[in-house]
Design a protein around this motif. Structure first.
Motif, PDB file in Angstrom:
ATOM      1  N   ASP A  32      10.119   9.462  -5.383  1.00  0.00           N
ATOM      2  CA  ASP A  32      10.265   8.077  -5.867  1.00  0.00           C
ATOM      3  C   ASP A  32      11.188   8.088  -7.068  1.00  0.00           C
ATOM      4  O   ASP A  32      11.131   8.988  -7.906  1.00  0.00           O
ATOM      5  CB  ASP A  32       8.912   7.472  -6.254  1.00  0.00           C
ATOM      6  N   HIS A  58      -1.918  -7.752  -8.801  1.00  0.00           N
ATOM      7  CA  HIS A  58      -2.094  -7.388  -7.395  1.00  0.00           C
ATOM      8  C   HIS A  58      -3.566  -7.532  -7.013  1.00  0.00           C
ATOM      9  O   HIS A  58      -4.413  -6.778  -7.470  1.00  0.00           O
ATOM     10  CB  HIS A  58      -1.609  -5.950  -7.167  1.00  0.00           C
ATOM     11  N   ILE A  59      -3.839  -8.500  -6.153  1.00  0.00           N
ATOM     12  CA  ILE A  59      -5.201  -8.788  -5.723  1.00  0.00           C
ATOM     13  C   ILE A  59      -5.351  -8.279  -4.298  1.00  0.00           C
ATOM     14  O   ILE A  59      -4.580  -8.685  -3.425  1.00  0.00           O
ATOM     15  CB  ILE A  59      -5.477 -10.318  -5.710  1.00  0.00           C
ATOM     16  N   TYR A 344       5.437  -8.959   2.855  1.00  0.00           N
ATOM     17  CA  TYR A 344       4.127  -8.439   3.252  1.00  0.00           C
ATOM     18  C   TYR A 344       3.206  -8.261   2.057  1.00  0.00           C
ATOM     19  O   TYR A 344       3.641  -7.810   0.997  1.00  0.00           O
ATOM     20  CB  TYR A 344       4.277  -7.049   3.881  1.00  0.00           C
ATOM     21  N   MET A 346      -0.200  -6.161   0.471  1.00  0.00           N
ATOM     22  CA  MET A 346      -0.517  -4.726   0.505  1.00  0.00           C
ATOM     23  C   MET A 346      -1.203  -4.334   1.812  1.00  0.00           C
ATOM     24  O   MET A 346      -0.881  -3.301   2.416  1.00  0.00           O
ATOM     25  CB  MET A 346      -1.433  -4.363  -0.675  1.00  0.00           C
TER      26      MET A 346
END
Ligand code: FAD
Length: 369
Positions: A32, A58-59, A344, A346
């Motif tokens: 990465d 981020h849920i 999209y 997660m």
């Protein structure tokens, strides 16, 4: 010699690394260009010791039992149902629009069936639903569309909803009951110790070698591998030969406040005021107890890291040109939000990675026969 070189240590790359290493006993090099794993889901403790999400809130939510039970191998969960309020006309009202929203906004006392009739009286009949504006106006009418969606969408995308595919606002439902949860999926939880800890556990395998701060272009000629899994931007992979796929970016402004609590819910949207779209307070998401609190403001912008593929027909056509090139390559797989240019969540990326793994396994078993 590695069996697989995987570019990108977000959900797409990490799920595939884990499956290939654990189930197929393959040697994987995962690289990465950032200095951390977990991609855009990366979380860390800030200077005050509060768990924050570096790339915005981020849920986790999904209807897929397969995805939820797969991730449960690597984390325990904390039940969390996200709630969002919108700051409108001087008050905070539930978003998505529901019975409470309308009663608060208009000082009414409607029942669910009266609200259905209220929406019907406001809705504009449309022959075809093509754009994000059509989706909303055809259900709740123009006034609510202008209050809740027009300004927010303009800030988020720098485009009028009439220019955007229907998919953008179709993601936000309208309810006639008092359900004020942002999502209604059957599984709604946050990783108990955060996303990064979950990724660490997922990638903790002797077959997986991780290299951070490494752009694939800098190592591609030097690494021996049999197959490539690419989860970065597909247009970058092909040197932008048909032009750049447009993305929307965000500048995140973090603040730690010397107070226990800042706002009543995880997120408050500001559809019509200020330059930011929303403020999120992380302690709601994590349940962390701390005498201070950390929040993040989101300022959408044109330049910066690629976050949101812009859902317009021209962009889909451009992506399809790259997809055709990708389909011709042997031993190369394009997976994830950037490599498939799709908006999209997660869980959808995890599902896509799991199904790519099944495809790889079946190809390998066919070749072995
Ligand atoms: P990424 O997480 O983007 O990972 C790709 C990785 O590839 C990155 O780490 C990148 O550094 C690396 N990479 C790229 N190019 C190269 C290169 N040349 N060389 C080496 N490495 C490279 N989803 C939800 O379900 N719920 C949410 O609440 C939610 N909120 C979000 C909020 C924001 C602001 C954003 C932007 C997204 C949100 N998402 C949410 C979506 C979620 O982030 C994605 O679905 C998920 O992170 C995609 O995983 P990925 O592996 O496809 O991509």
């Amino acid at each position: 010699m590695y069996d697989y070189l995987i570019v990108g240590a977000g959900f797409a790359g990490s799920v595939l690394a884990e499956r290939l290493a654990t189930i197929a006993n393959k040697k994987v090099l995962l690289i990465d260009k950032r200095n951390h794993i977990a991609g855009n889901a990366y979380d860390h403790y800030d200077q005050a010791g509060i768990l924050v999400h570096k790339y915005g809130p981020h849920i986790f939510h999904t209807n897929s039992r397969e995805v939820f039970s797969y991730l449960s191998k690597f984390t325990e969960w904390r039940n969390y149902q996200h709630r969002v309020l919108a700051s409108l006309d001087g008050q905070l009202v539930p978003m998505p629009i529901n019975l409470t929203t309308i009663n608060l906004l208009y000082g009414l006392n409607l029942s669910s069936s009266e609200l259905t009739a209220f929406f019907e009286s406001k809705a504009e009949k449309k022959k075809d639903i093509n754009t994000s504006e059509d989706v909303v106006v055809s259900v709740v009418g123009r006034e609510l569309y202008e209050k809740f969606f027009k300004g927010y969408t303009k800030k988020q995308w720098d485009m009028d909803p009439s220019e955007l595919n229907a998919s953008v606002t179709a993601r936000v439902p309208t309810r006639t009951n008092k359900d004020d949860r942002y999502f209604t999926d059957s599984y709604q939880s946050m990783p108990l110790y955060g996303y990064t800890k979950m990724f660490e556990k997922m990638l903790d395998h002797p077959n997986i070698h991780i290299m951070l701060n490494t752009d694939y272009k800098d190592v591609i000629g030097e690494v021996n591998y049999k197959k490539l899994i690419f989860t970065g931007p597909i247009d970058e992979y092909f040197d932008y030969q048909f032009g750049r796929l447009p993305y929307r970016s965000i500048e995140f402004k973090f603040e730690t406040l010397d107070q226990d609590n800042f706002q009543p819910t995880g997120t408050v949207n500001y559809p019509n005021d200020y330059g930011f779209t929303r403020i999120t307070e992380f302690k709601h998401l994590s349940g962390q107890q701390h005498k201070k609190t950390s929040i993040v403001y989101e300022f959408p912008k044109a330049e910066g890291d690629p976050y949101y593929p812009i859902p317009k027909p021209d962009n889909t056509l451009l992506y399809e040109k790259y997809q055709k090139l990708a389909a011709k390559l042997e031993h190369t797989y394009f997976v994830g939000r950037l490599a498939t240019y799709k908006y999209y969540n997660m869980d959808q990326v995890v599902a896509q990675a799991l199904s790519t793994f099944k495809k790889i396994q079946s190809e390998e078993s066919t070749n072995a026969v």
